[in-house]
Design a protein around this motif. Structure first.
Motif, PDB file in Angstrom:
ATOM      1  N   GLN A 176       0.842  -1.195   0.000  1.00 17.31           N
ATOM      2  CA  GLN A 176       0.000   0.000   0.000  1.00 17.31           C
ATOM      3  C   GLN A 176       0.877   1.245   0.000  1.00 17.31           C
ATOM      4  N   VAL A 177       0.522   2.198  -0.842  1.00 14.30           N
ATOM      5  CA  VAL A 177       1.263   3.453  -0.943  1.00 14.30           C
ATOM      6  C   VAL A 177       0.284   4.603  -0.772  1.00 14.30           C
ATOM      7  N   GLN A 178       0.631   5.528   0.081  1.00 13.91           N
ATOM      8  CA  GLN A 178      -0.169   6.746   0.228  1.00 13.91           C
ATOM      9  C   GLN A 178       0.627   7.919  -0.314  1.00 13.91           C
ATOM     10  N   LEU A 179      -0.059   8.770  -1.067  1.00 15.60           N
ATOM     11  CA  LEU A 179       0.592   9.884  -1.742  1.00 15.60           C
ATOM     12  C   LEU A 179      -0.046  11.193  -1.309  1.00 15.60           C
ATOM     13  N   VAL A 180       0.778  12.174  -1.011  1.00 13.15           N
ATOM     14  CA  VAL A 180       0.288  13.486  -0.593  1.00 13.15           C
ATOM     15  C   VAL A 180       1.009  14.566  -1.385  1.00 13.15           C
ATOM     16  N   GLU A 181       0.236  15.300  -2.190  1.00 13.31           N
ATOM     17  CA  GLU A 181       0.804  16.385  -2.985  1.00 13.31           C
ATOM     18  C   GLU A 181       0.814  17.691  -2.195  1.00 13.31           C
ATOM     19  N   SER A 182       1.730  18.555  -2.567  1.00  9.12           N
ATOM     20  CA  SER A 182       1.795  19.902  -2.006  1.00  9.12           C
ATOM     21  C   SER A 182       2.488  20.811  -3.003  1.00  9.12           C
ATOM     22  N   GLY A 183       2.399  22.118  -2.748  1.00 12.14           N
ATOM     23  CA  GLY A 183       3.113  23.075  -3.574  1.00 12.14           C
ATOM     24  C   GLY A 183       2.268  23.829  -4.579  1.00 12.14           C
ATOM     25  N   GLY A 184       1.002  23.483  -4.667  1.00  5.44           N
ATOM     26  CA  GLY A 184       0.136  24.209  -5.584  1.00  5.44           C
ATOM     27  C   GLY A 184      -0.135  25.626  -5.090  1.00  5.44           C
ATOM     28  N   GLY A 185      -0.767  26.410  -5.956  1.00  9.33           N
ATOM     29  CA  GLY A 185      -1.091  27.775  -5.581  1.00  9.33           C
ATOM     30  C   GLY A 185      -1.471  28.615  -6.769  1.00  9.33           C
ATOM     31  N   LEU A 186      -1.504  29.918  -6.534  1.00  7.14           N
ATOM     32  CA  LEU A 186      -1.846  30.885  -7.571  1.00  7.14           C
ATOM     33  C   LEU A 186      -0.565  31.565  -8.048  1.00  7.14           C
ATOM     34  N   VAL A 187      -0.386  31.617  -9.340  1.00  8.50           N
ATOM     35  CA  VAL A 187       0.803  32.232  -9.919  1.00  8.50           C
ATOM     36  C   VAL A 187       0.422  32.961 -11.199  1.00  8.50           C
ATOM     37  N   GLN A 188       1.185  33.981 -11.532  1.00  8.57           N
ATOM     38  CA  GLN A 188       0.918  34.710 -12.768  1.00  8.57           C
ATOM     39  C   GLN A 188       1.516  33.990 -13.969  1.00  8.57           C
ATOM     40  N   THR A 189       1.001  34.310 -15.123  1.00  8.91           N
ATOM     41  CA  THR A 189       1.550  33.767 -16.367  1.00  8.91           C
ATOM     42  C   THR A 189       3.053  34.020 -16.431  1.00  8.91           C
ATOM     43  N   GLY A 190       3.784  32.975 -16.780  1.00 12.51           N
ATOM     44  CA  GLY A 190       5.234  33.067 -16.844  1.00 12.51           C
ATOM     45  C   GLY A 190       5.941  32.692 -15.562  1.00 12.51           C
ATOM     46  N   GLY A 191       5.184  32.509 -14.507  1.00 11.06           N
ATOM     47  CA  GLY A 191       5.764  32.160 -13.215  1.00 11.06           C
ATOM     48  C   GLY A 191       6.091  30.684 -13.100  1.00 11.06           C
ATOM     49  N   SER A 192       6.553  30.321 -11.906  1.00  7.68           N
ATOM     50  CA  SER A 192       6.979  28.944 -11.652  1.00  7.68           C
ATOM     51  C   SER A 192       6.378  28.424 -10.353  1.00  7.68           C
ATOM     52  N   LEU A 193       6.215  27.134 -10.306  1.00  4.87           N
ATOM     53  CA  LEU A 193       5.825  26.422  -9.095  1.00  4.87           C
ATOM     54  C   LEU A 193       6.550  25.083  -9.095  1.00  4.87           C
ATOM     55  N   ARG A 194       6.790  24.576  -7.891  1.00  5.82           N
ATOM     56  CA  ARG A 194       7.305  23.220  -7.758  1.00  5.82           C
ATOM     57  C   ARG A 194       6.347  22.416  -6.898  1.00  5.82           C
TER      58      ARG A 194
END
Length: 125
Positions: A1-19
């Motif tokens: 069994q594997v549990q996965l938890v995402e993080s790092g999303g958000g609001l960004v302007q065009t041309g920006g970056s997220l990880r």
């Protein structure tokens, strides 16, 4: 069994970056192919990127090639999605997924056994 938890999303302007990060539980994380998918409102879930268990192989959907990079750190049981030059059409809920199957057809969501809950990415114009 594997549990996965995402993080790092958000609001960004065009041309920006997220990880985005996806933390996995379980001692067998290093044996899993990991994928990233996204789903925009009113659309089907679509493949974004995948990385093999060793990190040797990666695969991207055409719209994100050259802008997104998938990577993993097996010591930390974590897979990453670095997203640069973001566009409004990248807006979606992003999911990570895991499969123990071989590196064939990794763009198909049916191939994955475990899914995270998703993290919202919104790119404003």
């Amino acid at each position: 069994q594997v549990q996965l938890v995402e993080s790092g999303g958000g609001l960004v302007q065009t041309g920006g970056s997220l990880r985005l990060s996806c933390a996995a539980s379980g001692r067998t994380f290093s044996t899993y192919t990991m994928g990233w998918f996204r789903q925009a409102p009113g659309k089907e879930r679509e493949f974004v990127a995948a990385i093999s268990w060793s990190g040797t192989n990666t695969y991207y959907t055409d719209p994100v090639k050259g802008r997104f990079t998938v990577a993993r750190d097996n010591a930390k049981n974590t897979v990453y999605l670095q997203m640069n030059s973001l566009k409004p059409e990248d807006t979606a809920v992003y999911y990570c997924a895991a499969t123990s199957r071989i590196w064939v057809g990794v763009s198909g969501p049916h191939k994955y056994d475990y899914w995270g809950q998703g993290t919202q990415v919104t790119v404003s114009s």
